[in-house]
Write a protein that holds these residues in place. Sequence first.
Motif, PDB file in Angstrom:
ATOM      1  N   LEU A 191       0.850  -1.181   0.000  1.00  0.00           N
ATOM      2  CA  LEU A 191       0.000   0.000   0.000  1.00  0.00           C
ATOM      3  C   LEU A 191       0.893   1.241   0.000  1.00  0.00           C
ATOM      4  N   PRO A 192       1.460   1.562  -1.138  1.00  0.00           N
ATOM      5  CA  PRO A 192       2.520   2.578  -1.170  1.00  0.00           C
ATOM      6  C   PRO A 192       2.092   3.948  -0.652  1.00  0.00           C
ATOM      7  N   ASP A 193       0.830   4.297  -0.756  1.00  0.00           N
ATOM      8  CA  ASP A 193       0.488   5.648  -0.305  1.00  0.00           C
ATOM      9  C   ASP A 193       0.039   5.681   1.150  1.00  0.00           C
ATOM     10  N   ALA A 194       0.086   4.544   1.832  1.00  0.00           N
ATOM     11  CA  ALA A 194      -0.406   4.524   3.205  1.00  0.00           C
ATOM     12  C   ALA A 194       0.652   5.036   4.169  1.00  0.00           C
ATOM     13  N   SER A 195       0.200   5.686   5.207  1.00  0.00           N
ATOM     14  CA  SER A 195       1.145   6.104   6.229  1.00  0.00           C
ATOM     15  C   SER A 195       0.434   6.104   7.566  1.00  0.00           C
ATOM     16  N   LEU A 196       1.190   5.957   8.604  1.00  0.00           N
ATOM     17  CA  LEU A 196       0.596   5.854   9.935  1.00  0.00           C
ATOM     18  C   LEU A 196       1.387   6.737  10.877  1.00  0.00           C
ATOM     19  N   THR A 197       0.701   7.544  11.639  1.00  0.00           N
ATOM     20  CA  THR A 197       1.364   8.408  12.606  1.00  0.00           C
ATOM     21  C   THR A 197       0.708   8.212  13.964  1.00  0.00           C
ATOM     22  N   PHE A 198       1.544   8.085  14.960  1.00  0.00           N
ATOM     23  CA  PHE A 198       1.016   7.973  16.315  1.00  0.00           C
ATOM     24  C   PHE A 198       1.221   9.286  17.052  1.00  0.00           C
ATOM     25  N   PHE A 199       0.168   9.739  17.710  1.00  0.00           N
ATOM     26  CA  PHE A 199       0.291  10.880  18.611  1.00  0.00           C
ATOM     27  C   PHE A 199       0.068  10.361  20.018  1.00  0.00           C
ATOM     28  N   ILE A 200       0.821  10.913  20.934  1.00  0.00           N
ATOM     29  CA  ILE A 200       0.683  10.402  22.302  1.00  0.00           C
ATOM     30  C   ILE A 200       0.152  11.494  23.205  1.00  0.00           C
ATOM     31  N   GLN A 201      -0.956  11.174  23.809  1.00  0.00           N
ATOM     32  CA  GLN A 201      -1.598  12.120  24.720  1.00  0.00           C
ATOM     33  C   GLN A 201      -1.219  11.776  26.154  1.00  0.00           C
ATOM     34  N   PRO A 202      -0.560  12.687  26.860  1.00  0.00           N
ATOM     35  CA  PRO A 202      -0.278  12.405  28.264  1.00  0.00           C
ATOM     36  C   PRO A 202      -1.568  12.567  29.066  1.00  0.00           C
ATOM     37  N   VAL A 203      -1.807  11.647  29.983  1.00  0.00           N
ATOM     38  CA  VAL A 203      -3.046  11.690  30.754  1.00  0.00           C
ATOM     39  C   VAL A 203      -2.713  11.959  32.205  1.00  0.00           C
ATOM     40  N   ASP A 204      -1.599  11.426  32.607  1.00  0.00           N
ATOM     41  CA  ASP A 204      -1.083  11.561  33.946  1.00  0.00           C
ATOM     42  C   ASP A 204       0.407  11.430  33.801  1.00  0.00           C
ATOM     43  N   GLU A 205       1.116  11.543  34.929  1.00  0.00           N
ATOM     44  CA  GLU A 205       2.553  11.319  34.837  1.00  0.00           C
ATOM     45  C   GLU A 205       2.849   9.943  34.268  1.00  0.00           C
ATOM     46  N   ASP A 206       1.976   8.990  34.568  1.00  0.00           N
ATOM     47  CA  ASP A 206       2.285   7.637  34.152  1.00  0.00           C
ATOM     48  C   ASP A 206       1.124   6.955  33.442  1.00  0.00           C
ATOM     49  N   ARG A 207       0.365   7.744  32.752  1.00  0.00           N
ATOM     50  CA  ARG A 207      -0.645   7.154  31.879  1.00  0.00           C
ATOM     51  C   ARG A 207      -0.698   7.965  30.591  1.00  0.00           C
ATOM     52  N   SER A 208      -0.879   7.277  29.487  1.00  0.00           N
ATOM     53  CA  SER A 208      -0.928   7.966  28.197  1.00  0.00           C
ATOM     54  C   SER A 208      -1.953   7.277  27.314  1.00  0.00           C
ATOM     55  N   VAL A 209      -2.320   7.986  26.278  1.00  0.00           N
ATOM     56  CA  VAL A 209      -3.210   7.397  25.291  1.00  0.00           C
ATOM     57  C   VAL A 209      -2.516   7.482  23.940  1.00  0.00           C
ATOM     58  N   ILE A 210      -2.479   6.334  23.235  1.00  0.00           N
ATOM     59  CA  ILE A 210      -1.899   6.340  21.893  1.00  0.00           C
ATOM     60  C   ILE A 210      -3.029   6.597  20.904  1.00  0.00           C
ATOM     61  N   ARG A 211      -2.873   7.663  20.150  1.00  0.00           N
ATOM     62  CA  ARG A 211      -3.883   7.985  19.130  1.00  0.00           C
ATOM     63  C   ARG A 211      -3.219   7.898  17.758  1.00  0.00           C
ATOM     64  N   GLY A 212      -3.502   6.830  17.059  1.00  0.00           N
ATOM     65  CA  GLY A 212      -2.914   6.654  15.738  1.00  0.00           C
ATOM     66  C   GLY A 212      -3.811   7.237  14.654  1.00  0.00           C
ATOM     67  N   VAL A 213      -3.169   7.746  13.600  1.00  0.00           N
ATOM     68  CA  VAL A 213      -3.942   8.232  12.460  1.00  0.00           C
ATOM     69  C   VAL A 213      -3.396   7.571  11.192  1.00  0.00           C
ATOM     70  N   LEU A 214      -4.285   6.976  10.474  1.00  0.00           N
ATOM     71  CA  LEU A 214      -3.940   6.289   9.252  1.00  0.00           C
ATOM     72  C   LEU A 214      -4.271   7.204   8.092  1.00  0.00           C
ATOM     73  N   SER A 215      -3.395   7.261   7.099  1.00  0.00           N
ATOM     74  CA  SER A 215      -3.757   8.091   5.964  1.00  0.00           C
ATOM     75  C   SER A 215      -3.338   7.408   4.678  1.00  0.00           C
ATOM     76  N   GLY A 216      -3.827   7.911   3.588  1.00  0.00           N
ATOM     77  CA  GLY A 216      -3.538   7.300   2.300  1.00  0.00           C
ATOM     78  C   GLY A 216      -4.846   7.054   1.590  1.00  0.00           C
ATOM     79  N   ASP A 217      -5.002   7.711   0.469  1.00  0.00           N
ATOM     80  CA  ASP A 217      -6.289   7.657  -0.211  1.00  0.00           C
ATOM     81  C   ASP A 217      -6.625   6.246  -0.666  1.00  0.00           C
ATOM     82  N   GLN A 218      -5.594   5.551  -1.139  1.00  0.00           N
ATOM     83  CA  GLN A 218      -5.853   4.218  -1.662  1.00  0.00           C
ATOM     84  C   GLN A 218      -6.086   3.226  -0.520  1.00  0.00           C
ATOM     85  N   ALA A 219      -5.230   3.328   0.495  1.00  0.00           N
ATOM     86  CA  ALA A 219      -5.329   2.407   1.620  1.00  0.00           C
ATOM     87  C   ALA A 219      -6.671   2.521   2.304  1.00  0.00           C
TER      88      ALA A 219
END
Lengths: 591, 299
Positions: A191-219
């Motif tokens: 899937l050559p046009d696909a890409s994935l980026t993870f953003f990390i949201q801090p929730v606490d000193e020791d808790r986080s949320v991984i928010r991934g975003v997938l992109s690519g028109d074909q994918a």
Amino acid sequence: MLYLNGDASKEWIPVASGTDLVPRHVFHGRLPGQELAIWRADDGFVNIWQNRCLHRGVRLTIGTNDGAQLRCQYHGWCYANRTGSCTYIPAHPGDSPAPTLTNRTFPSIEKYGLVWTTLADQPPVPAIEALENHVTVPLRAVSVNASMQTVCNQLQHRAKRFDEFGPANDSQIEVMSSGPMHVEVRQFADLPDASLTFFIQPVDEDRSVIRGVLSGDQALAEPLPLLRFFSSALNEMRDHIESDGLTVFRDTEKISDCPGKITKPVKPSNYLRAPSTQMLKVRVSKKRQEAYGVVALELSPIKGMLPGAQPGAHIDICLPGKHAAQYSLVNGPAETGRYLIGVKREEAGGGVSRHIHDELQQGDEVEISFPKNRFPLRRDAVNTVLIAGGIGITPILSMAKTLSHVNLDFVLHYFVRSEGHTAFASEVSAFEQNANLHVGLSVGHTQDQVSEILEKCDPTTQIYVCGPPPMLDMVQCVSKEQGISEKMVHTEYFENPNTIDLGIAFRVVLSRSNKVLAIPQGKTILQVLQENDIDVPSSCEQGACGTCVVKVLLGNPVHQDVCLTEIEKQQGNWIATCVSRSSSDELILDI
Amino acid sequence: MNSLEIAKSCSTYSCWHPLFALEDLEEGGVPVYTQLLDQAVLCERLSEGKVSVRLADQQRGPDRQAEDLHSQVQFGFVWACIGPNPQLLFDIPEYHEPDRRNVCTGVFGVEVSAPRAIENFLDMGHFPFVHTGLLGIEPHTEVVDYQVTVSDEPNEIVATECLFFQPQAAVGSVGGVVTEYVYRVPHPFCAILYKSCPFDESRRDVITIFVQPESEERIRAHTMMSIVDPESSDTSIRLFQQMIFGQDKPILENQFPKKLPLDPLDEISIRADRVAVAYRKWLASGGVRYGVIPGAQAT
Ligand code: FES
Ligand SMILES: [Fe+2]
């Protein structure tokens, strides 16, 4: 390339996925030390607020989003879309909360299918090249018991292992780049046009949320297999991180327990009266002919947001070298992005309306006051009757919009000279059978019509009237004849019909300025104050607008204005300094 | 200072606190654990309506009685005081009237501080929103001005002329009625409500809340009714009370902070909160520091 010391407090942080904000829902978000109430209004605006009611600290996430306002579950205080200002306190339906009574709000943007906020002052908006100008789909958010930095680290090391569970055998995943709070990986060989980026949201000193975003028109033409794959891959990664001993488990009690530091709400000395001196610059974003002799103006903010307004509120328009003039807002509760007013051309008077009609152009800037409300609408009546004459429709219309928004019964009667004089006709007709237009009635017929309307009212009906002074006087007369309690009839005068008596002399003591001034016959308190360089803001100077009202600490004011309510007059705690007098020798004022 | 030290250093320590409804303890049964002011206590019902309460970690020597905490049975509940010099427990004269039915209506565990629970009990403004259709209904939301007096002898707060529109104030009444309440706060963590009695116009029904502070942020609320009502069954009275409390619990558990802030600037109060404002001041001046966040003036 890694930035592991990224400081979340200086960045935009993703706090929700756009799809979390379902209509009429309030989403519980979180940043370190700060719980958030996140909700989308019907106009699409995303509100991000401190999750705590100003009244008794109840979480706003258990409140109700009615599309235009957020209502607290405990005592029903209403907070407006965008501004977060409290617009209604049900325990005191006849009062209007000061605009300074405002919840703490945070900035919001939506990008890549995520909702972002920031604690910083206007940091640059996140821009990830691979995501710009492509279709994006957020992955399911995955919460991890580890710090943001640990998660960031781990994502980089483990991302490669994603291909072990790859959707296709020949997929290859590489870490392309990473920032303080994001990791970008790609690409999938098939899937050559696909890409994935993870953003990390801090929730606490020791808790986080991984928010991934997938992109690519074909994918993303068929995203389901990819979404499934990453959902389980992220779960696996979370389990790895948590079992690697990188997690600190905390007292669960502490976790659930901090919707943020208590930030003290700004409390005006009296929450019922707005400071009357604050001014605001706005732009005329639209000007249109509304009816014969009436133009409608839309006023938009130049910077930031407009303060919240309640039904019945008005603003002063201040033009250089002219007395300010007052105009009621036509806004309903759902309209918070701009102010809408109707301006009738008055041949007499200070010239503001003529200037607006003849000179003011779309795009011009004008100075206005904060909205003030001396015509508050009760929302505790089973029935409400609204009566408007001519340009008096403006506050009445904002009331009708509010009542209809909160599903309370009302009937609107609108008296106009001719069809061509009917301002805001389309907005009025939107109320269908609740709105009655009375066109071209003579004075006598108007009175008959009003009697008929009032006869149908039961003793619990609240009646609101706005229009030319002779009409208001007539309605008050008729209602008195019919034995309707004065408390049920609410009027707003645009001008003061009383003849002002400046006969008696007395003294005023200015408690804060430590001064005693004599008020002779023929001079108003305001004039004497101005002569003595005491700064009291004023506007209409005829007892109609309420700008010059000050607090009375002791003494008996004799009221000659039409801006204070009957109750305020009886309490004797306020005085309109431009017209009112004193029956005691001395008035002690809080200035 | 930790919570236990706060408890020991403030006036709460010499107050009586409720632990159990007497009827919930078995006579001669095994001692039952509960928690009071951050300490585990054991409560035992002896014969002839006597009770014994002691700290759970207290080693028992030969003189058992000397190690017991101060305790008494009143209004159908076991009360204890950990401090050495208990203050006098308030009275509810109506409770002793022979023709009244005194019903313990249940104990409710809530994750909140004791004074937050008391404020909720004193609050009419939430009726239409929290007890919708029972104690209030929209759009009848107005809280008209009422009177609050704080007296020294006895040291208590009384709120009178509290009027509120209720959809069904009494059994058998059709349509809404404006009901009159009187509230009495004779104890930092106890409050009493008087409400017109549907069976006898000259008398008033009594509803009470006695809050047992397990910790600063966790309570058990004991409720009791003392009413003139020859008709309703004990069970229906209990169920009604449980429904009402069940509606308050989620609200209370979503208040932040859980402790009651005494600084008047921390939360916006309106005229309808007059009794709450008086209560906060009264707690501050009475030296109560347990379950509250002291205000600027108090420290
Ligand atoms: S706590 Fe929100 S309205 Fe009272
Ligand atoms: Fe309640």
